[in-house]
Structures are given as structure tokens and as C-alpha cells.
Design a protein around this motif. Structure first.
Motif: not given
Length: 544
Positions: A462-463, A487-491, A518-525, A533-534
Motif C-alpha cells: 500500500x505505501x 471510487x472517486x464519487x464515493x471519495x 472505501x476499502x479499495x480506496x484506502x488500499x490504492x492510495x 482520505x478526506x
């Protein structure tokens, strides 16, 4: 069953490497009427190999005393030598020192020269080696080898050759040391040695090959050690170290789940009679946790590894770097590299270069890279060439030599791919992308970043994936980079402060689906909280 029958069965089982059966028969015979010294020594060996180390050392003490009672000074001194090695292995330095003094005193009582004199030199030589005097260690191992040749003792000759290889490697003569390891492994794989020396040699050779960046040798000998352990399923001693070596190879090859499983087995075996597995089991677990972004868990695992008496470097310094404390990381790696022998220093240099670039101290990073380049010329194996090219390319990138950086990094990438080391290969692609961008080739840069990002996500790194993601430029309207449109919309909704239930209602999704996004967003970023995330959404123009 009579005591005599138990002894005969114990000897037969011992000869055939059936340690549990040997232990049981010898123990029963011992309880019925006692054992002669030689069989007590065999019982001690079987107990130690099956993980009953404390009992085995007690039995070995009894064998030593029995040899003294019958006037067998050679046997008593041999038991003393093995007591020193086993106690040192268990971290009991004071008791080991006492037995060393006793053994050396017995040598003065020998009626004539004997191979046991060479065995007593081995722990003394190891003390010199681990105390930072490899030249003195090499001289002592050479003397031990002379005794081995004189008395045709294969175990002693092999242990002396192993130690000579370790000392030679520590002196910086890698090719010569690796050649000695190959020679000693001939005797091990041919079955010429007894069990304890075989296990010691397997584990030491593999560990030193990894320090010397010889991945091919480490892989070959680890496979052999694994077969050796499988053929002796009741052997606990050395089996944990085998699992720790397997964990490192799994980690390098990108099989991180399997690496964690092997590390866990190594930790379990370290409590059952293979104490040297403690360091490797926890260190390899920490490395996977650090690369995955679980930094608190990694710190705890490094702390467990440190209980072995060995410093968990360079991982601990890289952990500080991952937390953003480049100065502390720099202090750690400089100190560790400054006091290390030549072989260990080279093992620390890739991390030193990475940390010095982050600090930043470009001249220090260049010096580290140049040391690796020199070593790669002296020992041109694929892994050290990959390490050296990657370090050189990273430094050239910061020096402004973009063409030279691209060439070195591309060569490193090819080498890593050939070795099957995906994490380092992906990191090279990110650096190649940076060089392409600086040279004005944005299309190629994005291609490299995107490819690296996918590879790092597949690994669960992830990092590093977040690092690649930050380099995937957005346009003025704020494109989502590695995120899908959904995912961008959820973010955007997360950044507005909404909870999962509210987001699900607005987007006509189930809460379970929102949680997965949200789990995918956290992993990707490479993020770990909604607050992070905010912040990312506002910094990258993705907030509502």
C-alpha cells in the motif's frame, strides 16, 4: 523390553536418523539400568534434535561426567565442546564460557593429540568472528581445519571450512567465501556428516548467501534444507531456521501470504527447540508488515526479533523512514553500517542509499551507491548487479543525470524481473517514470507509473502503491488517478463527512458495496483512515 534391547534399538534408530524413536528407546533403557557414556551422548543429541534442548543439555552433562568417570578425557572434552556450541546457540554466554574453560583445561590432560583439540577451537573462533575480528577467526578456523585433516574427522573439517567461509566473507572477499560454502555443501548433501553439523552448515550457508546477495545460491540451498528437514520430520532443531529462510524467499518473490505463514512456523519452532529461528521468523514478518503499511505491527515484530540479540536492521531504519522521520532513519542506518563488518555493511547499503536520498544527503548516497557498484564488479551476480544498478540509478536521478539514471534503472528492472523479485522491479518502474517525466516524455512516465501501481497493488504494498499514485498526474479538473469513477464519487462523499449509510442512500448502493469501495480506496492510495482520505481528496481536487 530389557535395557540391552532398548539400547540396541536406540542405536539402530539413531543410525537411521529416527530421532524420536532413538530418544524413547534410550530413555527407557536409561530408566531401567543407565546408559554408557557414548549412548548418553547419543540420547542427548536425539533430545536436542527433537526440540528437548534443556533435557538434552542435562543429558550431555551426564555423558561428560560419565566419560570422566571411566577416564575417557577425549569423550569428556568433546561433550564440553558441544556444550559450548549449544549454550552459545541458546544465548547463554556465561554458561558457555564456563564449559569452554572446562574443556580447555581437559585438553591439557590429553595423552596425545586428538581431533577434539580442533573442536574446542571452533567456539573460540566463532567468538572472534562475532566479536568483530574476522582475521583472528580465520586463523583459528584454519588451525581447526588442520586437526580435521590430520585425524580425518569430516565433521570437524566441515565446520572449520564453514567458519573459514564466514570469516572470509566478513573480510570482504565474497567470491572466495562463497566458494568455500559450495565446497562444504558437497560434504553435507553427500550425507558425509552427522546431523548437528549438517544442520548448522545448512542454515549458516543460506544466511550468508543472503547477506552476500546471492539469491540463486540461497534458493538452491534452502530447497535442499527443506528436503533434508522433510526427510527427518521429527527434527525440530534447524527446521525453524529453514522456515525463516523460506519466509525471506517468499517475501522476495512477492508471495507475502506464504511468507507470513512460514514466518509464523519459524516463530513457533523457535519456542520448541530452534532458538536461532526467533530472529528470522519475526524479522521477515516485520518486513512484510512494513511493506504492506502496517507500521505498528512491524515495529512490534522488529522488537521481537531484537530479543534474539541481533539488531533488526535495515528494516527498523526503513520503518522510521516510512513514518516520515528521515533524520532518525539516517542516524540508525549510519550507525549500523559504521560498525558492521564488510559483508554486513554491503547488506545495509541499499537501505542506506534510499535513506540518504530522503534525508537528503546526496554525497553520502553517492558514496553508498559507489560501494555497491564496486562490489558488483568484484562479485558480478545478478542480485548484487540489480541492487547496484538500482542504487546508482536512484542517485543519478537526484544528480540530474536523467539519461544515465534511465539506463541504470532499466537494467536493474530487467535483472529484478529475471530474478522474480516484483517489489523491487515495480519500484524501479516508478523511478524510470520520474526520469521520463523530467525528460519531457509524459506519456511514457504515466505508462511506467500505472504499470508499477498495478503491480504494487497486486502485492498489497500500500505505501509504495500510494507513492506511485501521487505521481499519476491529474488534469486541471481533478481526475481520480488510480481510482475508478465510482471510487472517486464515493471519495467525494467521504470528504463531505458522510457515513457509509448516507453514501449508500445517495448513490443507491448497499452499505456493503460502499464499504468495499472505501476499502479499495484506502488500499490504492495507501491510506488508513477517513480523515486521511478526506485530506487526499482536498489536496487532489477530488472533494465535492
Amino acid at each position: 523390553m530389557s535395557a540391552e534391547t532398548g539400547i540396541d534399538r536406540g542405536r539402530s534408530a539413531f543410525q537411521e536418523h529416527r530421532w524420536t524413536e532413538a530418544f524413547q528407546n534410550f530413555r527407557d533403557a536409561d530408566q531401567q539400568g543407565g546408559l554408557p557414556a557414548a549412548d548418553l551422548e547419543r540420547l542427548a543429541t536425539a533430545e536436542i534434535l527433537t526440540g528437548n534442548t534443556s533435557t538434552g543439555l542435562d543429558t550431555l552433562t551426564r555423558a561428560h561426567e560419565e566419560y570422566l568417570m571411566v577416564g575417557d578425557v577425549v569423550g569428556a572434552a568433546r561433550c564440553a565442546a558441544w556444550m559450548v556450541l549449544h549454550l552459545a546457540n541458546a544465548g547463554e554466554a556465561a554458561r558457555a564460557g564456563g564449559w569452554l574453560a572446562r574443556g580447555q583445561k581437559l585438553l591439557s590432560e590429553l595423552p596425545e593429540p586428538d581431533a577434539v583439540q580442533g573442536f574446542m577451537l571452533v567456539p573460540v573462533a566463532l567468538g572472534k568472528l562475532y566479536g568483530g575480528d574476522p582475521q583472528a577467526a580465520l586463523e583459528l578456523f584454519s588451525q581447526a581445519a588442520d586437526f580435521g585433516r590430520q585425524f580425518r574427522n569430516k565433521d570437524l573439517s566441515a565446520l572449520a571450512l564453514l567458519g573459514s567461509g564466514q570469516a572470509t566473507l566478513a573480510l570482504g572477499r565474497a567470491e572466495e567465501g562463497l566458494g568455500m560454502f559450495d565446497e562444504v555443501m558437497v560434504a553435507v548433501t553427500a550425507g558425509e556428516l552427522s546431523a548437528v553439523p549438517s544442520g548448522i552448515i545448512y542454515c549458516a550457508v543460506i544466511g550468508n548467501c543472503q547477506i552476500a546477495f546471492d539469491l540463486e545460491r540461497a534458493l538452491e540451498w534452502t530447497a535442499e534444507l527443506d528436503r533434508w528437514c522433510r526427510a527427518r520430520p521429527d527434527t525440530v532443531a534447524f527446521s525453524g531456521q529453514c522456515q525463516a529462510h523460506r519466509a525471506e524467499l517468499f517475501r522476495l518473490h512477492g508471495a507475502w501470504t506464504e511468507a507470513l505463514q512460514a514466518a509464523a512456523v519459524a516463530q513457533e519452532r523457535s519456542t520448541r527447540g530452534d532458538p536461532w529461528a526467533l530472529y528470522g521468523g519475526y524479522y521477515q514478518q516485520a518486513e512484510v508488515q512494513r511493506l504492506s503499511g502496517d507500521l505498528n505491527a512491524a515495529e512490534a515484530s522488529y522488537s521481537h526479533a531484537a530479543r534474539s540479540g541481533y539488531e533488526p536492521q535495515p528494516g527498523l531504519a526503513l520503518l522510521q523512514l516510512a513514518r516520515g522521520d528521515a533524520q532518525q532513519a539516517q542516524s540508525m542506518i549510519r550507525r549500523a553500517a559504521g560498525v558492521a563488518d564488510a559483508a554486513t555493511r554491503r547488506h545495509l547499503l541499499p537501505a542506506l542509499v534510499q535513506i540518504e536520498l530522503a534525508a537528503p544527503d546526496l554525497p553520502a548516497a553517492r558514496q553508498g551507491a559507489d560501494e555497491l557498484i564496486t562490489f558488483a564488479r568484484e562479485c558480478p551476480r545478478r542480485m548484487i548487479r540489480a541492487v547496484a544498478k538500482q542504487a546508482d540509478g536512484a542517485v543519478r536521478l537526484e544528480e540530474g543525470d536523467l539519461t544515465g539514471a534511465s539506463q541504470a534503472l532499466r537494467q536493474a528492472w530487467h535483472l529484478w524481473v529475471g530474478l522474480g523479485v516484483p517489489f523491487e522491479a515495480a519500484c524501479c518502474r516508478v523511478l524510470i517514470g520520474r526520469a521520463c517525466r523530467e525528460l519531457g516524455d509524459e506519456a511514457s512516465a504515466l505508462m511506467e507509473f500505472e504499470a508499477a501501481h498495478v503491480e504494487l497493488l497486486e502485492l498489497g504494498a500500500a505505501p509504495a502503491a500510494a507513492w506511485a499514485a501521487t505521481l499519476m498526474r491529474k488534469d486541471d479538473g481533478g481526475t481520480p488517478g488510480p481510482l475508478t469513477p465510482r471510487e472517486a464519487e464515493v471519495l467525494r462523499h467521504v470528504a463531505s463527512g458522510q457515513g457509509n449509510r448516507a453514501i449508500a442512500a445517495d448513490l443507491f448502493l448497499s452499505e456493503k458495496t460502499v464499504a468495499r469501495h472505501i476499502s479499495n480506496i484506502f488500499l490504492k492510495l495507501g491510506l488508513s483512515s477517513r480523515a486521511a482520505a478526506t485530506r487526499y481528496a482536498f489536496e487532489h481536487g477530488l472533494a465535492g
